[in-house]
Structure formats: C-alpha cells, structure tokens
Design a protein around this motif. Structure first.
Motif, short mmCIF file in Angstrom:
data_model
loop_
_atom_site.label_atom_id
_atom_site.label_comp_id
_atom_site.label_asym_id
_atom_site.label_seq_id
_atom_site.Cartn_x
_atom_site.Cartn_y
_atom_site.Cartn_z
N GLN A 210 0.90 -1.30 -0.18
CA GLN A 210 -0.03 -0.10 0.01
C GLN A 210 0.93 1.24 0.04
OE1 GLN A 210 -3.73 -0.08 0.06
NE2 GLN A 210 -3.09 2.05 -0.77
N ILE A 211 2.05 1.17 0.60
CA ILE A 211 2.77 2.51 0.80
C ILE A 211 3.31 2.66 -0.60
CG2 ILE A 211 5.29 3.19 1.45
CD1 ILE A 211 4.34 1.75 4.36
N ILE A 212 3.97 1.72 -1.41
CA ILE A 212 4.57 1.78 -2.82
C ILE A 212 3.22 2.25 -3.63
CG2 ILE A 212 4.95 0.44 -4.81
CD1 ILE A 212 6.08 -1.82 -2.88
N ILE A 213 2.07 1.79 -3.50
CA ILE A 213 1.06 2.48 -4.27
C ILE A 213 0.68 3.89 -3.87
CG2 ILE A 213 -1.62 2.35 -4.82
CD1 ILE A 213 -0.04 0.02 -6.03
N ILE A 214 0.79 4.48 -2.60
CA ILE A 214 0.58 5.74 -2.17
C ILE A 214 1.70 6.71 -2.60
CG2 ILE A 214 0.54 7.37 -0.14
CD1 ILE A 214 -0.69 5.04 1.63
N TYR A 215 2.71 6.25 -2.55
CA TYR A 215 4.08 6.99 -3.28
C TYR A 215 3.84 7.15 -4.64
CZ TYR A 215 6.07 6.92 1.46
OH TYR A 215 6.34 6.98 2.89
N MET A 216 3.32 6.11 -5.36
CA MET A 216 3.49 6.13 -6.80
C MET A 216 2.28 7.34 -7.06
SD MET A 216 1.64 3.03 -9.12
CE MET A 216 -0.06 3.63 -8.73
N LEU A 217 1.06 7.38 -6.41
CA LEU A 217 0.11 8.20 -6.43
C LEU A 217 0.62 9.71 -6.20
CD1 LEU A 217 -3.11 6.56 -4.90
CD2 LEU A 217 -2.47 6.59 -7.40
N VAL A 218 1.30 10.04 -5.42
CA VAL A 218 1.98 11.33 -4.95
C VAL A 218 2.49 11.82 -6.46
CG1 VAL A 218 3.53 12.59 -3.89
CG2 VAL A 218 2.15 10.86 -2.70
N SER A 219 3.55 10.78 -6.93
CA SER A 219 4.36 11.13 -8.07
C SER A 219 3.37 11.36 -9.46
CB SER A 219 5.38 10.01 -8.53
OG SER A 219 6.41 10.26 -7.52
N ILE A 220 2.49 10.60 -9.51
CA ILE A 220 1.69 10.70 -10.71
C ILE A 220 0.85 11.86 -10.85
CG2 ILE A 220 -0.28 9.20 -10.03
CD1 ILE A 220 1.29 9.49 -13.60
N ASN A 221 0.32 12.18 -9.72
CA ASN A 221 -0.49 13.26 -9.41
C ASN A 221 0.38 14.56 -9.45
OD1 ASN A 221 -3.25 12.23 -9.13
ND2 ASN A 221 -2.48 11.63 -7.02
N THR A 222 1.69 14.66 -9.11
CA THR A 222 2.36 15.80 -9.26
C THR A 222 2.90 16.10 -10.71
OG1 THR A 222 3.30 15.56 -7.07
CG2 THR A 222 4.55 16.86 -8.48
N PHE A 223 3.26 15.11 -11.39
CA PHE A 223 3.61 15.05 -12.83
C PHE A 223 2.17 15.46 -13.64
CE2 PHE A 223 7.41 12.37 -11.90
CZ PHE A 223 8.46 13.47 -12.32
N SER A 224 1.22 14.91 -13.28
CA SER A 224 0.03 15.12 -14.20
C SER A 224 -0.32 16.55 -14.06
CB SER A 224 -1.10 14.43 -13.65
OG SER A 224 -0.90 13.06 -13.81
#
Length: 241
Positions: A210-224
């Motif tokens: 779940q932590i991996i998914i959360i950090y992934m979401l932080v990055s993808i949202n920032t880039f988007s």
C-alpha cells in the motif's frame, strides 16, 4: 446472489440522483449514464482480464496502454473542453515516467497481472489530477483578468502572471493527494491492504504494498498537474501572442 447485491447497491446511486433532481443541480443524467457505463465496463473487464493476464509477450502491452491513454485523453477533453493533445501529452508523459521508474527499480515486473493494473491505476489518477488542474487554471484565468492586464501594462512578461496561476492550480489539484496522505491508516483504510489481509498476507507485507501505491500516486498526480498546467499555459500564451 451477486446480481441481487449489485441491484440493491444501485440504491446508493439513486439517492444522489434524487438529491440532484430535487435541488436542480443538473447532474442526475450524467450520474445515471456514467453509473450504468461503469457497471458495463467493469463487467466486460472481468472477462477481459482473464485473457490479458495470460499475455506472454510484453509488446502486447503497447496497444493496451495506448488505448487506455487515448480513452483517458478523450474523457479529459470532454470534461475540460480543452485540447485533446494537451491531455494526451500530459497523461502519457506522466504515465511513461512513473512506469519507467517503477520497472527500473523493480518495484513492479512486466508480468501482466502486475503491469496492467498498475498502468490503469496510474492513468486513471493522472486523468483525475489533469482535469482538476485545467479546471482550476480556466477559473484562475477568468477571475484574474485584471492581474494579467496589470502585468501587461507594466511591460512584464505574461509568463509571470501565468506562473502565479500555475502554482495555485497545482496546489488545488494536489489537495486530494495531501488529504489522502494525512488520513490514510487513521481515517481511510486502504483497499489493497484490506484485500491482502483477507487473502492471508502478513500485515507488514500488506502495508508495504500500500505504501508503494501511495507514493506512486503522489508522483503521478504531481507530474500530471505540472505537465497539464504547462501545456495549457503554453497554448494560451501562443494564442495571446
């Protein structure tokens, strides 16, 4: 049994439909159609995933991900009433960067049951943040006409005014992500963690995924948000000139 549960759960959709109709909000038709569309799409997905998870050659991922990107960009264009290519470039670049990092670091593998769901999750979240960013930018441009005129009057670069709006748009688009980071594990109980625990995984392993998914979401949202605001401002700046 499963069909009856799905049918009964539709009551949860009928309630907001009634509220929208009663208060003349005007979104009941869109909610109803999209609810049925979600049901149809998920039903079809259940059959398709059985086929997709049997893919041996990763080259088949290209048309699958490309279809996801095109469809997400189409939805973004429809939602924001802005250029299709702006949405496509923003969502695609964000997804490619994050997927490349995750594969390079071996966070995920090229196995279909890992790559395809993660790619879908990345593209879906990128779409959400992109639309929030563009909507906020359009609102800022409408409300800050005087600010733009003031910058032009003093001979300042128009990009300076746009820069201020870009920052505000990115901050607004990332509010859901920040809320998630603050509440997860305290208020929000993650679905992946719960699912893995129910499947018999250890709590530590479930939380680590779940932590991996959360950090992934932080990055993808920032880039988007960053790419979306950049392409939007560049287009507006070119039209202004």
């Amino acid at each position: 049994m499963k069909f009856s549960i799905i049918t009964l759960s539709f009551i949860l959709v009928l309630i907001p439909l009634f509220i929208s109709y009663k208060n003349k909000i005007g979104i009941e038709k869109e909610l109803f159609i999209n609810s049925l569309r979600a049901l149809l799409q998920l039903s079809v997905l259940g059959f398709i995933l059985g086929f997709l998870f049997k893919i041996k050659n990763p080259l088949w991922y290209i048309p699958i991900v490309l279809f996801m990107l095109i469809y997400a960009s189409f939805i973004a264009k429809k939602r924001t009433q802005f250029l299709f290519l702006c949405a496509f470039y923003s969502i695609s670049m964000s997804a490619i960067i994050i997927l490349s990092i995750m594969i390079t670091l071996k966070i995920i593998s090229l196995k279909p049951y890992e790559f395809i769901p993660v790619a879908g999750m990345i593209i879906g979240n990128s779409l959400n943040t992109y639309t929030l960013t563009i909507e906020r930018l359009k609102r800022e441009l409408f409300l800050q006409k005087e600010l733009i005129e003031s910058f032009i009057a003093i001979g300042a670069n128009l990009k300076s005014a746009y820069k201020i709006m870009q920052k505000e748009a990115i901050k607004a688009a990332l509010i859901p992500v920040n809320n998630m980071l603050q509440t997860i594990g305290v208020v929000a109980i993650p679905g992946i963690t719960t699912g893995m625990l129910l499947a018999g995984a250890s709590p530590l392993k479930a939380v680590s995924y779940q932590i991996i998914i959360i950090y992934m979401l932080v990055s993808i949202n920032t880039f988007s948000a960053l790419f979306g605001s950049y392409f939007f401002i560049r287009e507006k700046n070119e039209n202004f000139n």
